[in-house]
Design a protein around this motif. Structure first.
Motif, PDB file in Angstrom:
ATOM      1  N   VAL A 152      35.618 -41.854  15.510  1.00  0.00           N
ATOM      2  CA  VAL A 152      36.899 -42.000  14.826  1.00  0.00           C
ATOM      3  C   VAL A 152      36.726 -42.883  13.595  1.00  0.00           C
ATOM      4  N   GLN A 153      35.976 -43.961  13.730  1.00  0.00           N
ATOM      5  CA  GLN A 153      35.726 -44.847  12.593  1.00  0.00           C
ATOM      6  C   GLN A 153      35.026 -44.088  11.472  1.00  0.00           C
ATOM      7  N   ALA A 154      34.066 -43.247  11.826  1.00  0.00           N
ATOM      8  CA  ALA A 154      33.334 -42.483  10.814  1.00  0.00           C
ATOM      9  C   ALA A 154      34.238 -41.499  10.093  1.00  0.00           C
ATOM     10  N   SER A 155      35.302 -41.029  10.774  1.00  0.00           N
ATOM     11  CA  SER A 155      36.228 -40.093  10.137  1.00  0.00           C
ATOM     12  C   SER A 155      37.161 -40.796   9.152  1.00  0.00           C
ATOM     13  N   ILE A 156      37.250 -42.118   9.275  1.00  0.00           N
ATOM     14  CA  ILE A 156      38.125 -42.882   8.379  1.00  0.00           C
ATOM     15  C   ILE A 156      37.434 -43.152   7.051  1.00  0.00           C
ATOM     16  N   ALA A 157      36.160 -43.539   7.102  1.00  0.00           N
ATOM     17  CA  ALA A 157      35.406 -43.841   5.883  1.00  0.00           C
ATOM     18  C   ALA A 157      33.920 -43.826   6.205  1.00  0.00           C
ATOM     19  N   ALA A 158      33.116 -43.800   5.161  1.00  0.00           N
ATOM     20  CA  ALA A 158      31.663 -43.840   5.327  1.00  0.00           C
ATOM     21  C   ALA A 158      31.247 -45.211   5.841  1.00  0.00           C
ATOM     22  N   PRO A 159      30.083 -45.306   6.518  1.00  0.00           N
ATOM     23  CA  PRO A 159      29.651 -46.601   7.069  1.00  0.00           C
ATOM     24  C   PRO A 159      29.599 -47.724   6.030  1.00  0.00           C
ATOM     25  N   GLU A 160      29.126 -47.405   4.809  1.00  0.00           N
ATOM     26  CA  GLU A 160      29.061 -48.440   3.766  1.00  0.00           C
ATOM     27  C   GLU A 160      30.463 -48.938   3.398  1.00  0.00           C
ATOM     28  N   GLU A 161      31.400 -48.017   3.328  1.00  0.00           N
ATOM     29  CA  GLU A 161      32.782 -48.394   3.006  1.00  0.00           C
ATOM     30  C   GLU A 161      33.402 -49.223   4.118  1.00  0.00           C
ATOM     31  N   LEU A 162      33.079 -48.873   5.362  1.00  0.00           N
ATOM     32  CA  LEU A 162      33.614 -49.633   6.488  1.00  0.00           C
ATOM     33  C   LEU A 162      33.084 -51.066   6.469  1.00  0.00           C
ATOM     34  N   ARG A 163      31.788 -51.203   6.185  1.00  0.00           N
ATOM     35  CA  ARG A 163      31.218 -52.543   6.120  1.00  0.00           C
ATOM     36  C   ARG A 163      31.854 -53.361   4.992  1.00  0.00           C
ATOM     37  N   GLU A 164      32.110 -52.709   3.851  1.00  0.00           N
ATOM     38  CA  GLU A 164      32.725 -53.391   2.728  1.00  0.00           C
ATOM     39  C   GLU A 164      34.150 -53.831   3.061  1.00  0.00           C
ATOM     40  N   MET A 165      34.847 -53.030   3.834  1.00  0.00           N
ATOM     41  CA  MET A 165      36.223 -53.355   4.197  1.00  0.00           C
ATOM     42  C   MET A 165      36.301 -54.519   5.165  1.00  0.00           C
ATOM     43  N   THR A 166      35.353 -54.602   6.100  1.00  0.00           N
ATOM     44  CA  THR A 166      35.483 -55.537   7.210  1.00  0.00           C
ATOM     45  C   THR A 166      34.593 -56.770   7.098  1.00  0.00           C
ATOM     46  N   ARG A 167      33.674 -56.820   6.147  1.00  0.00           N
ATOM     47  CA  ARG A 167      32.776 -57.970   6.023  1.00  0.00           C
ATOM     48  C   ARG A 167      33.555 -59.206   5.573  1.00  0.00           C
ATOM     49  N   PRO A 168      32.998 -60.410   5.788  1.00  0.00           N
ATOM     50  CA  PRO A 168      33.646 -61.630   5.263  1.00  0.00           C
ATOM     51  C   PRO A 168      33.845 -61.529   3.754  1.00  0.00           C
TER      52      PRO A 168
END
Length: 336
Positions: free
Chosen positions: A128-144
């Motif tokens: 489900v997470q992968a369907s929301i955005a690419a892994p790089e984008e997810l890391r950018e969204m959630t990183r400190p």
């Protein structure tokens, strides 16, 4: 009802009322003043009967204008004052919020349940997470310091606060305005907001940073979402009145609840202004997380006390949130 017969039966009274209104610039005799009052009351009743039984647009518009002119002549015009605004915020608005609690409190509970369920589903399913955005984008969204954190400091506090307030006021306004459409658009607005919040909860929880996310959203989110829930609850209640107006005619029920909804839109705009200020100045501040959350909790508890203490007392005293009885259009009696 035969409109032509109705007009024929009452035309003479309407014409006499118009004649008396034209003569009002000259001094009316005592008998003529009494006649003006009686004819005004009859015309108001005729208008109510037409609106509920045989709504003819042209005739209704003519009588509405005539009744408004006669009302002004009988009771005089009145300008809103600061006293009216004070009465609205000390009794009318909190009473209206209290009266609609059976709609917005369940709305809040269901919304919270949906967010929790969707958030857990997103956090527990990498697909489900992968369907929301690419892994790089997810890391950018959630990183400190990533997108979720930098969002609250992306603009100067005053400008950001104004932007947030405008957006939230639009959401609340849409919920109120679209309620008459059986409440269906209101449910769609709520679902969109629930999904947006759940995505943030799920992605940050998957990154083991849910505490950071809650520390960012709770200071302003408690009061902000409560205002949205109130607006949505009122919108849903308005939609239900289309289906079940009770002992009132459907048009009368919508008019009364609609007037109260307009007033609530003004009151909720003030509430959202406060939550926007918290989001613009408190959320991105350097205060400890506990202090920021405490400010949000205090603001939320103050609003709930305002509704369930001040609003309850006003409602028990007969306040409904509608305009004053003297400012309402006269209505014909309706059989229960």
């Amino acid at each position: 009802m035969d409109v032509d017969v109705f007009v024929t039966a009452h035309r003479a009274e309407w014409e006499r009322l118009e004649a008396l209104l034209k003569r009002r610039r000259a001094r009316l005799t005592g008998a003529e003043a009494d006649e003006l009052v009686v004819l005004y009351q009859r015309a108001a009743t005729h208008l109510s009967v037409l609106q509920s039984s045989a709504p003819d647009p042209a005739l209704t518009a003519r009588l509405t204008t005539l009744v408004a002119r006669a009302r002004s002549a009988v009771v005089g015009s009145r300008r809103s004052t600061w006293r009216d605004a004070l009465a609205f915020f000390t009794s009318g608005f909190p009473a209206a919020c209290y009266r609609t609690r059976h709609w917005w409190v369940p709305t809040a509970l269901v919304f919270t349940g949906v967010v929790a369920a969707l958030g857990w589903w997103i956090a527990d399913n990498p697909q489900v997470q992968a369907s929301i955005a690419a892994p790089e984008e997810l890391r950018e969204m959630t990183r400190p310091g990533g997108a979720y954190e930098s969002y609250y400091s992306s603009s100067p506090a005053a400008a950001f606060s104004a932007q947030v307030w405008t957006n939230n006021a639009q959401v609340a306004g849409l919920s109120l305005a679209l309620g008459a459409l059986l409440g269906i658009p209101v449910l769609w607005v709520l679902l969109q907001n629930a999904v947006n919040v759940a995505v943030g909860v799920g992605l940050m929880a998957a990154s083991d940073r849910l505490d950071v996310f809650l520390g960012l959203i709770l200071p302003h989110g408690l009061l902000e979402l409560t205002a949205v829930f109130v607006a949505a609850g009122v919108g849903l209640r308005l939609g239900w009145k289309v289906i079940d107006p009770g002992p009132r005619t459907r048009l009368t029920a919508l008019a009364q609840e609609g007037r109260a909804a307009i007033g609530m839109a003004i009151g909720l705009a003030v509430v959202l202004l406060l939550s926007g200020a918290i989001e613009g100045f408190v959320t991105p501040s350097g205060l400890p997380t506990w202090a920021r959350i405490a400010i949000g909790v205090v603001a939320e508890l103050a609003f709930l006390a305002y509704v369930f203490i001040v609003g309850k007392r006003a409602a028990e005293a007969g306040e409904t949130g509608d305009v004053a009885a003297a400012d309402r259009q006269a209505e014909a009696p309706v059989a229960a």
